[in-house]
Scaffold this active site. Structure first.
Site, mmCIF file in Angstrom:
data_model
loop_
_atom_site.group_PDB
_atom_site.id
_atom_site.type_symbol
_atom_site.label_atom_id
_atom_site.label_comp_id
_atom_site.label_asym_id
_atom_site.label_seq_id
_atom_site.Cartn_x
_atom_site.Cartn_y
_atom_site.Cartn_z
ATOM 1 N N LEU A 197 5.935 39.773 56.046
ATOM 2 C CA LEU A 197 5.699 39.151 57.346
ATOM 3 C C LEU A 197 6.750 38.102 57.693
ATOM 4 C CD1 LEU A 197 1.821 38.605 57.130
ATOM 5 C CD2 LEU A 197 3.041 40.449 58.290
ATOM 6 N N ALA A 254 13.325 29.904 52.502
ATOM 7 C CA ALA A 254 14.150 29.535 51.351
ATOM 8 C C ALA A 254 13.342 29.467 50.070
ATOM 9 C CB ALA A 254 14.829 28.195 51.611
ATOM 10 N N VAL A 304 6.161 35.653 52.770
ATOM 11 C CA VAL A 304 4.788 35.857 53.224
ATOM 12 C C VAL A 304 4.557 37.357 53.418
ATOM 13 C CG1 VAL A 304 3.049 35.299 54.960
ATOM 14 C CG2 VAL A 304 4.795 33.608 54.357
ATOM 15 N N ASP A 312 8.352 20.628 60.853
ATOM 16 C CA ASP A 312 9.055 21.897 61.114
ATOM 17 C C ASP A 312 8.351 22.673 62.231
ATOM 18 O OD1 ASP A 312 11.022 23.774 60.885
ATOM 19 O OD2 ASP A 312 10.191 24.760 59.114
#
Length: 718
Positions: free
Chosen positions: A15, A19, A23, A135
């Site tokens: 998915l 780094a 997933v 993020d």
């Protein structure tokens, strides 16, 4: 296949990849339930132990519908790698949504509001728990479809998250460079040593870039060649950005930086929403921490937008559909001012129709009394100030269509096809908007003519009734036969009233004729509008554009698949070249239909609409003048009634005197020439008086109706 105690997955079901982790889509071994598993790689274990466990702790602390749920923390069987078992979002990320050609110019307004609501709610939960994400970006906002088909967006990837209060700071650098706060960009991307510490508001900058991306389909800050190829200019853009600017670009190499304070014209958001959103973007995309909003103000302003309701208003003078955002507790006066801000039609010049009926919006009423509208069933705004229709302003999609390079370059060809297809979808949206605008224009003007026709009919009936009563009051032969009786001064005054009534009857007769002519003119115009509406309904340009897009999309899918390959064989390459040629032909056909069938017809309809609006305004103004004439007749009739009342009072007094004198005269010899009894005169004058009262009452009613022409005839309050 890989597995933990309770879950298993295949490495092909990837998915996403970063780094430190990958997933995958996985399944529960017992129930078969789909989940997402985040498997950490070797590099992740090189981080400090406290950093490794931070994501687990953060996710355990969070529980919110707009944050991806953590189900379990397990380990793989052989390598004993840590695995986060999380909620699976089947519809990809917000980034995947924005990368679809259909959303090349941003999300539709309804979908954008869903994103805004979900992101703000998820971030609010983070702040309530003292978490900074660090993020925020479209790739870390997952989408799933709810049970009723609605989109639900959830924040994910808390690998960089940590606990941080509002007054605390951190020095470590995380994030994706296009979405990084300028202070973090300097250190993380340019590798410049600096000792700055960062606060929780770095999430606000990333959120501002994300929201701009969702609204427009592109990043707000773009140097020539792109952010990752020209990092120094990228840093200049985000640090030199003037206050209030929400975007900055460099359009040519070594060219000047250009700033934008508004969203681009290609954006799908309405001006009503843009006016609410732009100040938020301007204040969270602020370099100086002291000037940047805090989370409290950000949440307050976004909540203010999300709590508003939309009233759809179609302006007949502009031929544009507006979205007016107001609170239900606002007054109608605030709504009228909001309409003025978007249309430049002053509140006193605004008249509304809804589904063919007049809407009288009283300023002191609550806005909740305004009718429930939709884009296809809006309030129709008529401005009593005559203006030339301007129509919808838009950018020609042909300007945004890239060209294929002559040679075969699978990645470049894919990018070009995506750009062309995105422009094609934009053309389709514009074509639908232009066609809908024509239909609403014809429908709204037809409704307004029907209202004027109904007003004319009522006014004409009242005028004819008034004429009938006036005609019955003009017979004064008996008055002239009684010229020798006492009170001849009163009889002369009655004759003058008769002359005045005759003049009023002539004025009303002319008014009746003028109203009849106006009815005929509006009847012809209504027939013309009905004919044009049939032509709009028979238009097939939308279907032609959609057909081209469907064929182009099949080629685009093939190009997307081919770009992942290292190269093509000779025969495949020849087919690829033919696909490029065919794709280009379809794009040209699509643009030709858009220009010749959609734009040209729309422009012609604007010219025709301008002529019709002038005719309607002239007719309306003429009817207002007729109304003034009838109103003047009503006033004069009332004055005549008052004068007649005084005459009758005088004659009644004279009658008493004549009766007394008649009793004395009965003792004297009868003269050869008997004087007529005054009672006949009094009875006639009383009859005239009663008829005049009826005329006055009808003219008063007529006056009230005619006055309504100045604001389109009255109707039930809405």
């Amino acid at each position: 296949m890989l597995s933990t105690v309770n879950y298993l997955w295949h490495t092909d079901d990837l998915l996403g990849q970063g780094a430190t982790a990958s997933v995958y889509k996985a399944r529960n071994k017992k129930s078969g339930e789909l989940v997402a598993v985040k498997v950490f790689n070797t590099a992740s274990y090189l981080r400090p132990r406290e950093v490794q466990g931070r994501e687990f702790e953060v996710l355990r602390k969070l529980n919110h519908p707009n944050i991806v749920k953590l189900f379990a923390v397990e380990e793989t069987g052989n390598s004993r790698q840590k695995v986060l078992v999380m909620e699976y979002c089947s519809s990809g990320s917000l980034l995947s949504v924005l990368e679809s050609p259909e959303h090349s110019f941003g999300l539709p307004e309804e979908e954008f509001l869903v994103v805004l609501r979900c992101v703000a709610a998820g971030m609010n939960h983070l702040r309530e728990n003292g978490i900074v994400h660090r993020d925020i970006k479209p790739g870390n906002i997952m989408r799933l479809v709810g049970g009723e088909g609605q989109s639900i967006y959830k924040l994910t990837d808390f690998g960089a998250a940590r606990e941080l209060d509002d007054d605390e700071q951190f020095v470590s650098v995380y994030g994706t460079e296009e979405y990084l706060h300028p202070d973090m960009y300097e250190r993380a991307v340019l590798r410049k040593p600096q000792q700055k510490a960062f606060g929780v508001t770095v999430d606000l900058w990333s959120t501002g870039v994300t929201l701009y991306h969702a609204a427009t389909g592109s990043l707000p800050f773009v140097p020539f060649g792109g952010p990752r190829r020209n990092k120094e200019i990228m840093y200049r853009i985000i640090t030199e950005k003037p206050a209030g600017a929400i975007a900055g670009t460099q359009k040519r190499e070594n060219g000047p930086l250009e700033w934008s304070y508004t969203l681009p014209i290609t954006c799908q958001l309405s001006m009503g929403l843009q006016s609410q959103l732009v100040p938020i973007l301007a204040n969270i995309l602020e370099v100086e921490q002291a000037k940047c909003w805090g989370f409290d103000q950000f949440f307050a302003e976004t909540s203010d937008i999300l709590q508003r309701v939309v009233v759809h208003v179609f302006s007949l003078s502009q031929v544009v559909l507006h979205h007016v955002y107001i609170h239900v507790h606002n007054t109608v006066a605030i709504f009228l001012e909001a309409v003025y801000e978007q249309t430049s039609v002053a509140p006193q010049h605004q008249e509304y129709l809804f589904e063919g009926h007049c809407c009288v919006l009283k300023p002191n009423l609550s806005a909740k009394h305004i009718a429930h509208t939709t884009a296809s069933s809006p309030l129709v705004l008529f401005s009593i100030a005559n203006e030339t229709p301007k129509g919808l302003a838009f950018r020609d999609p042909a300007l945004d269509i890239p060209k294929f390079v002559p040679k075969v370059d699978l990645q470049a060809d894919y990018n070009t096809a995506k750009g062309v297809l995105g422009a094609g979808y934009q053309a389709l949206r514009l074509a639908r908007t232009l066609l809908a605008g024509q239909e609403l224009t014809l429908r709204g003007l037809h409704w307004f003519l029907e209202v004027l026709q109904a007003s004319c009919k009522r006014t004409l009936e009242v005028t004819r009734v008034a004429l009938l009563f006036l005609s019955s009051s003009l017979g004064t032969e008996r008055l002239s036969d009684m010229a020798e009786v006492r009170g001849t001064q009163e009889l002369r005054r009655a004759t003058e009233l008769r002359t005045q009534l005759r003049a009023l009857a002539e004025v009303l007769s002319r008014c009746s004729h003028n109203i009849t002519e106006a009815q005929m003119s509006m009847g012809h115009l209504s027939l013309e509008l009905a004919k044009n509406r049939d032509q709009v309904h028979e238009d097939r340009s939308i279907q032609q554009i959609q057909c081209c897009l469907d064929k182009m999309y099949l080629t685009y899918k093939q190009f997307r698949k081919s770009r992942m390959r290292p190269g093509l064989g000779y025969n495949e390459e020849q087919i690829h070249k033919l696909d490029k040629v065919n794709f280009s032909h379809l794009a040209k056909r699509l643009l030709k239909v858009f220009q010749e069938e959609c734009v040209q017809k729309y422009q012609a309809s604007l010219v025709a609409h301008g002529k019709r609006m002038r005719e309607v305004h002239d007719t309306r103004n003429h009817l207002c003048q007729v109304g003034c004439s009838v109103a003047a007749c009503s006033t004069k009739a009332q004055e005549a009634q008052e004068s007649l009342s005084k005459i009758l009072d005088q004659l009644s007094h004279q009658l008493l005197q004549d009766r007394a004198e008649g009793a004395e005269a009965s003792l004297l010899p009868v003269t050869a020439y008997p004087i007529p009894a005054p009672m006949d005169l009094v009875l006639h004058m009383q009859e005239l008086y009663e008829e005049m009262k009826l005329v006055a009452f009808d003219l008063q009613d007529n006056n009230r109706i005619i006055e309504g022409l100045n604001r389109v005839p009255s109707a039930p309050d809405v």
